[in-house]
Design an enzyme around this catalytic site. Structure first.
Site, PDB file in Angstrom:
ATOM      1  N   SER A 170      18.625  37.695  66.837  1.00  0.00           N
ATOM      2  CA  SER A 170      17.594  37.487  65.816  1.00  0.00           C
ATOM      3  C   SER A 170      16.838  38.764  65.445  1.00  0.00           C
ATOM      4  O   SER A 170      16.551  38.996  64.269  1.00  0.00           O
ATOM      5  CB  SER A 170      16.603  36.424  66.287  1.00  0.00           C
ATOM      6  OG  SER A 170      17.253  35.195  66.497  1.00  0.00           O
TER       7      SER A 170
ATOM      8  N   HIS B 236      11.514  39.165  66.982  1.00  0.00           N
ATOM      9  CA  HIS B 236      11.767  39.072  65.542  1.00  0.00           C
ATOM     10  C   HIS B 236      10.870  40.037  64.776  1.00  0.00           C
ATOM     11  O   HIS B 236      11.323  40.750  63.868  1.00  0.00           O
ATOM     12  CB  HIS B 236      11.469  37.657  65.032  1.00  0.00           C
ATOM     13  CG  HIS B 236      12.314  36.591  65.635  1.00  0.00           C
ATOM     14  ND1 HIS B 236      12.064  35.246  65.434  1.00  0.00           N
ATOM     15  CD2 HIS B 236      13.407  36.661  66.437  1.00  0.00           C
ATOM     16  CE1 HIS B 236      12.966  34.537  66.078  1.00  0.00           C
ATOM     17  NE2 HIS B 236      13.788  35.368  66.698  1.00  0.00           N
TER      18      HIS B 236
END
Length: 307
Positions: free
Chosen positions: A149, A204
């Site tokens: 991610s 992230h």
């Protein structure tokens, strides 16, 4: 049918300048290997082995554990949760959509650079908060983190920074500019940074920040990820033999002179081309991809194939 599938698989892996499917292949293969080990480990009672292998791809939150397996700062970005197939499925879909834009405008090597730099930024921010921010340090009693991610967020935000007005057509929503999609992802991760997947969401945000900074630095003439290509070439040199060239003594002077002139001409041409590409990228950043002329789009496309 299986032979045809294997042939296509091998062709995608071996084809040069094909980084997008190659990175997806690595992620899928790692997921399948870990998943199969996990299944057999539970059935036949050797979970200790499958868990040990999985640990080599899982980055722990505490430095005391991390220093015992520092390679997880990279390997975590090629593994995914075995609890649900949707983790890898969603990551690879988003990576494919936004990765195609990076390859189209900047080339294959920039995609690899962004993937690696995003993974490093996400992993380092994750380690920082869980070791120096009290709120996270008090909640660091979990095994570790896996997932692409952070790297995917870097590529998503990089694409949105480069061509913010590029439009995706989304089911139920219709045409949506990618800058809004990237913004939505960032907001969701920020809100989730104190939730059950706090570590993942922190990573992230680290990847997203790297994607933004990377493109801004690239537009100013600095490639923060240039070292990634250098490392790749160095490692590749151990596995790919270099052809030996023989030059006769009576041809050395002529060839040296010719090579020098050719090198100077090529260098000057490359500098001019790069300056023109930088101007085009600046124009995209300010006015969007749609503002480019047909000639500018073709030049950008040709440059991306060289990447």
């Amino acid at each position: 049918m299986m032979d045809n599938f294997l042939h296509e698989f091998k062709d995608a892996w071996r084809r040069p300048n094909n980084a997008l499917p190659q990175i997806i292949i690595i992620n899928v293969v790692v997921f399948l290997v870990l998943a199969v080990l996990n299944v057999f480990g539970k059935i036949f009672g050797f979970s200790i082995i499958s868990d040990f292998v999985y640990d080599q791809f899982s980055i722990p939150p505490l430095f005391a554990d991390f220093i015992l397996r520092p390679w997880t700062l990279i390997t975590y970005a090629f593994a995914h949760s075995l609890q649900s197939i949707f983790h890898i499925l969603f990551n690879m879909l988003v990576f494919y959509w936004f990765g195609k834009l990076i390859v189209e405008y900047l080339g294959n090597q920039k995609l690899i650079n962004l993937y690696v730099m995003g993974a490093l930024a996400g992993g380092l921010l994750y380690l920082f908060v869980y070791n120096f921010v009290p709120f996270y340090a008090e909640n660091s009693n979990f095994h570790g983190m896996v997932g692409a991610s952070a790297a995917v967020y870097a590529i998503t935000v990089a694409a949105a920074t480069l061509v913010p007005n590029y439009t995706f057509f989304l089911l139920f929503f219709g045409p949506v500019k990618i800058k809004y999609i990237a913004g939505f992802y960032i907001v969701i991760s920020f809100l989730g940074s104190v939730g059950g997947n706090a570590g993942g969401n922190i990573a992230h945000l680290g990847g997203a920040l790297m994607g933004f900074v990377y493109i801004k630095q690239l537009q100013s003439g600095t490639d923060w990820g240039a070292w990634v290509g250098g490392v790749m070439r160095f490692v590749k040199s151990f596995f790919v033999s270099q052809p030996k060239m023989k030059v006769s003594s009576n041809q050395k002077r002529t060839k040296t002179y010719s090579t020098t002139n050719t090198s100077k001409s090529s260098t000057a041409s490359n500098i001019a081309d790069q300056a023109e590409i930088d101007k085009i990228l600046d124009k995209i950043s300010q006015s969007g991809y749609e503002s480019l002329s047909k000639e500018e789009k073709q030049k950008l496309f040709n440059a991306s194939k060289k990447g």
